[in-house]
Structure formats: C-alpha cells, structure tokens
Design a protein around this motif. Structure first.
Motif, mmCIF file in Angstrom:
data_model
loop_
_atom_site.group_PDB
_atom_site.id
_atom_site.type_symbol
_atom_site.label_atom_id
_atom_site.label_comp_id
_atom_site.label_asym_id
_atom_site.label_seq_id
_atom_site.Cartn_x
_atom_site.Cartn_y
_atom_site.Cartn_z
ATOM 1 N N ILE A 114 127.780 99.118 77.805
ATOM 2 C CA ILE A 114 127.755 97.905 78.610
ATOM 3 C C ILE A 114 129.110 97.526 79.191
ATOM 4 C CG2 ILE A 114 127.385 95.391 78.497
ATOM 5 C CD1 ILE A 114 125.175 95.944 76.444
ATOM 6 N N ALA A 115 130.162 97.613 78.383
ATOM 7 C CA ALA A 115 131.399 96.961 78.804
ATOM 8 C C ALA A 115 132.673 97.774 78.686
ATOM 9 C CB ALA A 115 131.579 95.671 77.988
ATOM 10 N N GLU A 116 132.700 98.814 77.899
ATOM 11 C CA GLU A 116 133.964 99.524 77.680
ATOM 12 C C GLU A 116 134.465 100.184 78.962
ATOM 13 O OE1 GLU A 116 135.843 102.916 74.685
ATOM 14 O OE2 GLU A 116 133.731 102.383 74.561
ATOM 15 N N PRO A 117 135.760 100.042 79.280
ATOM 16 C CA PRO A 117 136.317 100.722 80.458
ATOM 17 C C PRO A 117 136.002 102.214 80.412
ATOM 18 C CG PRO A 117 137.907 99.186 79.555
ATOM 19 C CD PRO A 117 136.773 99.248 78.570
ATOM 20 N N CYS A 118 135.652 102.769 81.570
ATOM 21 C CA CYS A 118 135.200 104.160 81.593
ATOM 22 C C CYS A 118 135.472 104.804 82.947
ATOM 23 C CB CYS A 118 133.704 104.233 81.276
ATOM 24 S SG CYS A 118 132.686 103.293 82.435
ATOM 25 N N ASP A 119 135.209 106.105 83.029
ATOM 26 C CA ASP A 119 135.373 106.829 84.282
ATOM 27 C C ASP A 119 134.346 106.360 85.321
ATOM 28 O OD1 ASP A 119 137.357 108.306 83.125
ATOM 29 O OD2 ASP A 119 136.068 110.014 82.631
ATOM 30 N N LYS A 120 134.650 106.627 86.583
ATOM 31 C CA LYS A 120 133.781 106.209 87.675
ATOM 32 C C LYS A 120 132.377 106.787 87.534
ATOM 33 C CE LYS A 120 133.325 106.304 92.706
ATOM 34 N NZ LYS A 120 133.914 106.761 93.992
ATOM 35 N N ALA A 121 132.271 108.054 87.113
ATOM 36 C CA ALA A 121 130.953 108.689 86.985
ATOM 37 C C ALA A 121 130.088 107.972 85.953
ATOM 38 C CB ALA A 121 131.113 110.159 86.603
ATOM 39 N N ILE A 122 130.717 107.523 84.875
ATOM 40 C CA ILE A 122 129.979 106.804 83.837
ATOM 41 C C ILE A 122 129.579 105.433 84.357
ATOM 42 C CG2 ILE A 122 130.050 105.962 81.459
ATOM 43 C CD1 ILE A 122 132.292 107.984 80.951
ATOM 44 N N ASP A 123 130.497 104.785 85.055
ATOM 45 C CA ASP A 123 130.220 103.445 85.568
ATOM 46 C C ASP A 123 129.080 103.471 86.574
ATOM 47 O OD1 ASP A 123 130.996 100.730 85.260
ATOM 48 O OD2 ASP A 123 131.840 100.772 87.275
ATOM 49 N N GLU A 124 128.956 104.541 87.333
ATOM 50 C CA GLU A 124 127.855 104.648 88.296
ATOM 51 C C GLU A 124 126.508 104.710 87.573
ATOM 52 O OE1 GLU A 124 128.817 108.038 90.649
ATOM 53 O OE2 GLU A 124 130.241 106.961 91.924
ATOM 54 N N VAL A 125 126.456 105.447 86.470
ATOM 55 C CA VAL A 125 125.221 105.502 85.681
ATOM 56 C C VAL A 125 124.951 104.142 85.054
ATOM 57 C CG1 VAL A 125 124.053 106.590 83.723
ATOM 58 C CG2 VAL A 125 125.499 107.960 85.230
ATOM 59 N N ARG A 126 126.010 103.483 84.611
ATOM 60 C CA ARG A 126 125.877 102.149 84.014
ATOM 61 C C ARG A 126 125.243 101.177 85.012
ATOM 62 N NH1 ARG A 126 131.419 99.933 81.906
ATOM 63 N NH2 ARG A 126 130.970 101.241 80.104
#
Length: 213
Positions: A114-126
C-alpha cells in the motif's frame, strides 16, 4: 522438428517459478521490498541467483509479479462480498472491514503493497490494484444509489475512489513497521484491529449514506 518441453521439464520450470515467488513474498513480509534482494530470494528459494533472472529479468519485474498476485487475491475477496445478498450498505461495510482485518494479519506485507516507497514498475501495479478495488466498490455504490440507500448527488466512481483512498490512508499508520500493535497480547490486538476496521468502515458508509427524509 521444433523442440517441445517434456511434462517433467515444464513441471520443474513451474516449480522453480513458484518457489521464487513464495520466497520473494516471504521476504517482503519480513522486511519489505528492501529485504527481497535477488540474492536473498535465491537463497530462500534454494536455487541459484542466475536461475531467478531466468524467470524475472529484473528485481522490479519480480516485485511487480508478487504485488499483482497478492493484490488479485484481495480483489477476488472483495468481489465475492460485492456479489453477496447483503444490503448495499452492509456490503460496503463488510468490504472495508474485511480489507482492514486481512491487511492487519500481515502488516509488513500490506504496508509494502500500500504505502512503502518503491520502484516505478511496482507503483504502476499498485495503482492498477487500487483501481480494481475502486471498480468493485463503485458497482456496489451504484446499486445503493438505485435502491436509495446511498446519496445520488455524487458520482459513484468518485465516491469509490475517495473511499478506497480513505481506508488505505487510514491503514498506513497502523501498518507502519513503527506501529506498536505488535507489542500487544493477542486478545488486545484483535480488539484493536476490529475497532480500527469498524471505525474506518463506519466513516466510509456515512460518507455516502442517503440523508434521512
């Protein structure tokens, strides 16, 4: 003649992929995305680091797959509730409380999702995950507007987005690795989680409830 993999080889390949995904999920559950380095995943899965890269060319692709699979399970759970025979208000309440309680069963994993800073690819899935949950909730809100339980002066898609954003934002503090719920005994922790879930659900329902009279 084209080479065809035997059933035994196909099974082994699938088994390796399953082990990699299980290992990555376990590591994320323990320490977040930073803990799930490829070398750690390989060690946990009991395979060579190069083997992991055969299935997932990058760490971001591995993480995105883990996030996608875990997220789809949550979407499926909420979809089942949305399709139940309960009233529209009961369904929204149940969807929110269920999400919160399930998240709090594995807070470190849920925080990563939900909230942990992550790579762009992960954030897109999020973002796709949030959109899928919003879509399920939107359908119930539209049904509630039809049966007059929910207010009709707001768009269902906007209301759904606000509700999803609200309960996910409300979870960030309790899910944080710095939260103190893990220090409680099991009974107190259960009460705390149920109270949290019901309060968030009550706020979600009241935000769309039709005005009396």
């Amino acid at each position: 003649m084209a080479y065809r993999q035997t059933p035994a080889i196909e099974a082994k390949l699938q088994d390796n992929k399953t082990r990699i995904l299980k290992a990555a999920r376990a590591l994320v559950s323990e320490g977040g995305w930073q803990e799930a380095q490829i070398a750690n995943v390989a060690t946990t899965a009991g395979i060579a680091t190069g083997t992991v890269y055969r299935y997932f060319p990058s760490k971001a692709e591995l993480f995105a797959d883990v996030l996608s699979r875990v997220s789809q399970r949550e979407v499926d759970v909420l979809t089942d509730i949305a399709a139940s025979d309960a009233s529209t208000q009961e369904r929204i309440h149940s969807m929110v409380t269920t999400f919160v309680i399930r998240a709090m069963r594995n807070p470190r994993l849920a925080y990563a999702l939900i909230a942990e800073p992550c790579d762009k690819a992960i954030d897109e899935v999020r973002l796709q995950y949030r959109a899928a949950i919003s879509e399920v909730i939107r359908g119930v809100i539209e049904a509630g507007q039809t049966d007059k339980r929910f207010r009709n002066d707001v768009r269902a898609d906007i209301a759904a987005t606000v509700i999803v954003g609200g309960f996910m934002e409300g979870l960030i503090g309790p899910l944080s690795p710095l939260a103190n719920t893990a220090q409680m005994n099991e009974a107190d922790q259960r009460v705390e989680i149920e109270t949290l879930a019901n309060q968030i659900a009550a706020l979600a329902c009241s935000s769309i409830a039709a005005k009396a009279g």
